[in-house]
Structures are given as structure tokens and as C-alpha cells.
Design an enzyme around this catalytic site. Sequence first.
Site, PDB file in Angstrom:
ATOM      1  N   GLU A  18      14.197  18.287 -14.880  1.00  0.00           N
ATOM      2  CA  GLU A  18      14.006  17.221 -15.921  1.00  0.00           C
ATOM      3  C   GLU A  18      12.591  17.058 -16.256  1.00  0.00           C
ATOM      4  OE1 GLU A  18      17.222  13.778 -15.670  1.00  0.00           O
ATOM      5  OE2 GLU A  18      17.643  14.954 -13.705  1.00  0.00           O
ATOM      6  N   SER A 146      20.858  14.520 -16.698  1.00  0.00           N
ATOM      7  CA  SER A 146      20.225  14.983 -18.382  1.00  0.00           C
ATOM      8  C   SER A 146      21.164  16.271 -18.744  1.00  0.00           C
ATOM      9  CB  SER A 146      18.964  15.516 -18.403  1.00  0.00           C
ATOM     10  OG  SER A 146      18.227  14.135 -18.351  1.00  0.00           O
ATOM     11  N   TYR A 215      17.530  14.188 -26.285  1.00  0.00           N
ATOM     12  CA  TYR A 215      16.252  14.020 -26.266  1.00  0.00           C
ATOM     13  C   TYR A 215      15.420  14.570 -27.532  1.00  0.00           C
ATOM     14  CZ  TYR A 215      17.053  12.770 -21.356  1.00  0.00           C
ATOM     15  OH  TYR A 215      17.450  12.392 -20.342  1.00  0.00           O
ATOM     16  N   ARG A 254      20.648   2.686 -15.016  1.00  0.00           N
ATOM     17  CA  ARG A 254      21.551   2.547 -16.161  1.00  0.00           C
ATOM     18  C   ARG A 254      22.754   3.246 -15.945  1.00  0.00           C
ATOM     19  NH1 ARG A 254      19.791   6.941 -19.168  1.00  0.00           N
ATOM     20  NH2 ARG A 254      21.782   7.863 -18.975  1.00  0.00           N
ATOM     21  N   ASP A 256      26.648   5.209 -16.930  1.00  0.00           N
ATOM     22  CA  ASP A 256      27.266   5.742 -17.968  1.00  0.00           C
ATOM     23  C   ASP A 256      28.941   5.524 -17.569  1.00  0.00           C
ATOM     24  OD1 ASP A 256      24.973   6.740 -18.916  1.00  0.00           O
ATOM     25  OD2 ASP A 256      24.847   8.431 -17.682  1.00  0.00           O
ATOM     26  N   GLU A 269      28.466   7.962 -13.435  1.00  0.00           N
ATOM     27  CA  GLU A 269      27.267   8.102 -12.683  1.00  0.00           C
ATOM     28  C   GLU A 269      26.354   6.949 -13.169  1.00  0.00           C
ATOM     29  OE1 GLU A 269      24.435  11.315 -14.282  1.00  0.00           O
ATOM     30  OE2 GLU A 269      26.428  12.230 -14.613  1.00  0.00           O
ATOM     31  N   ASN A 271      22.010   6.256 -13.208  1.00  0.00           N
ATOM     32  CA  ASN A 271      20.822   6.751 -12.996  1.00  0.00           C
ATOM     33  C   ASN A 271      19.667   5.513 -12.489  1.00  0.00           C
ATOM     34  OD1 ASN A 271      21.074   9.355 -14.473  1.00  0.00           O
ATOM     35  ND2 ASN A 271      21.895   8.049 -15.754  1.00  0.00           N
ATOM     36  N   GLY A 275      15.589   7.377 -18.373  1.00  0.00           N
ATOM     37  CA  GLY A 275      14.493   7.886 -19.281  1.00  0.00           C
ATOM     38  C   GLY A 275      13.914   6.770 -19.973  1.00  0.00           C
TER      39      GLY A 275
END
Length: 316
Positions: A18, A146, A215, A254, A256, A269, A271, A275
Site C-alpha cells: 500500500e 486496500s 483511490y 475505521r 468496515d 475488518e 483499519n 487512508g
Amino acid sequence: MTQSFGKVGVLYGGHSAEREVSLMSGQGVYDALRSKGVDAHLFDTGVHTLADLAAQKFDRVFIALHGRYGEDGTLQGALEMLGIPYTGSGVMASSVAMDKVMTKRIWIQKGLPTPAFELLDSDANLTGLDQRLGLPFIMKPQHEGSTVGFSKIDHVEQIPAGYALAARFDHVLAERFIKGRELTVPVLGVGEGARALPVIEIVAPGGNYDFEHKYISNDTQYFCPADLPEALSLEIREITRQAFLALNCEGWARADFMLDDENRPWLLEINTSPGMTSHSLVPMAAKAEGISYADLCVQILSMASLKVRAVARLEK
């Protein structure tokens, strides 16, 4: 007036799959902090060494790294040894959250909803996987993010290729596919003071929220706050907070989700170093609560700390 943070390093780049995303995140954070008068400096951990990092004598650092060697506890451990306060979760929480299987095991133990899964450390267990998890199901690396190495398996014939793609990076997690709406929820804070930000719904072309649609492309639609009944939104935000606390996360993260056709939320999951690019979701949710990108960066930086202080205290 922004409080004085001293000399601040923005750690970005790194060595993971990433890296390119991290370069974008770090540049954004750097520009934002500088706009607030913070003495910020970019530091690419993929180019410079830990000795170089120590020589910079940063008073604290903002970790804008994603994936291995930045988000997985390894760098956090080095920063602890160097005595440099850093943003985000500590060594253990970062390591566990980066491991999708360990994360799911803890969430299951805490009674939090997450899809059924299997960990595949070789191709020996591929036979019958479609029957055990049902079709379709997901294959992805155990420690990447990602959507790196990610596949959706719709047919039995796709299993070997999906496994081979994910196995290029790591052991492979096979997970039951949840059909429904894709949601994500950022969280800010420390301990019981942590709070979930508004829920975001992600609508990608063809339901394919891959690297391109995360992205690069402008085709993905984001709805923040998501169009959900208030009670359901509050439930999802509380599940996010509990998921964050279960792993002992800190500062920001964050989570998901998938929301199935019966409005049941499923954790996928979390994070711990999300990002911070122009397409990123934590700034989007913060903006919905009236927090600008720059103010968000300062708020995260203000929570930077060392997670282990006992030895220093005893020595004094």
C-alpha cells in the site's frame, strides 16, 4: 491557535503493498498540519532507516503508513524503544487488527457479528470450501489491506486462481460473502471516550469497490451520513465502538461492514491507520460532523502518546 507539538514527523511511504496510497495520505496530512502552523516534516520509512528516524529528534510522529511495517505493530514497537510518541493504536492492538483472523476471533468471543471464515495456510483445504462457506465467498490475504490480493469467488472453477492471488501475499482468509450494502464507520478517541463518526455508505460501480474505485476513479458514490433508520445507524456506530475497544485500539480507526438484506450489520475488518487521501473516508465522516480535514489531522496528532511509560517512571 494550534497547540505546540514541537517537531513533528509525518511517517509515510514504507515498504508495504500500500506504499502508493501511503504517499498520498502522508502528503495530505503534511500539508494540513503545515497549514495549521505545525512544524511538520515528511519522513519516508521506505527510504530512510530507523537510525535516520532517531537522528531527526522528532517530538512526536503522525503515522500515515498503511499495511505491513507501518500499521502492524512493528514500527510502533520501534517508536516505543526510541521514546517517540506516535498516533494511533499501540503495538498489540496494531498487530492484532492487522491480522484479520485474530481480529475476527476476538470479535466472535465478544459476541460481535462477523461472517463465517476459514484460514487457509496451504491449498490442501480448497476442496469443499464452496460447500462449507457457500457461494459466493471472498478470498483475501490475512494481513493486507486496500483490497490487495482480494477476489470474489462466484464459481468453483475460480477457487484455485483466487487462492493463488491471495497466497502471493500471505496466508489466505476465505470468508462468507454478505450480499447487501457496503458501509464504513470511523472512530476517534481513547478508551471509553472513543466515539464513532457518522456511517458512510459506499456504492461502487457493479459493487466492485477495488483499488481503482477506492483511490483513483471518481465513479464510486459515497453517502454520508448513510440513509439508514436512526436506530440502525446508532446500533452500527455502537458496534464500531465496541469493535474498537475489544482490540484495545486507540486514537482513530475505521471499521468496515456489510449490511445484509435483513438489515443485519456484519463486521469485516478494522483499519488502525486509515487512508487520508482525497478519496478517503475518515475525513468525509469528520466533515459531516463539522470537522475540517486540517482540524482532524490536528485532533489525531493531539492524541499521540507513548503506550508504555512504566520503565521511564521507575527510573525517575
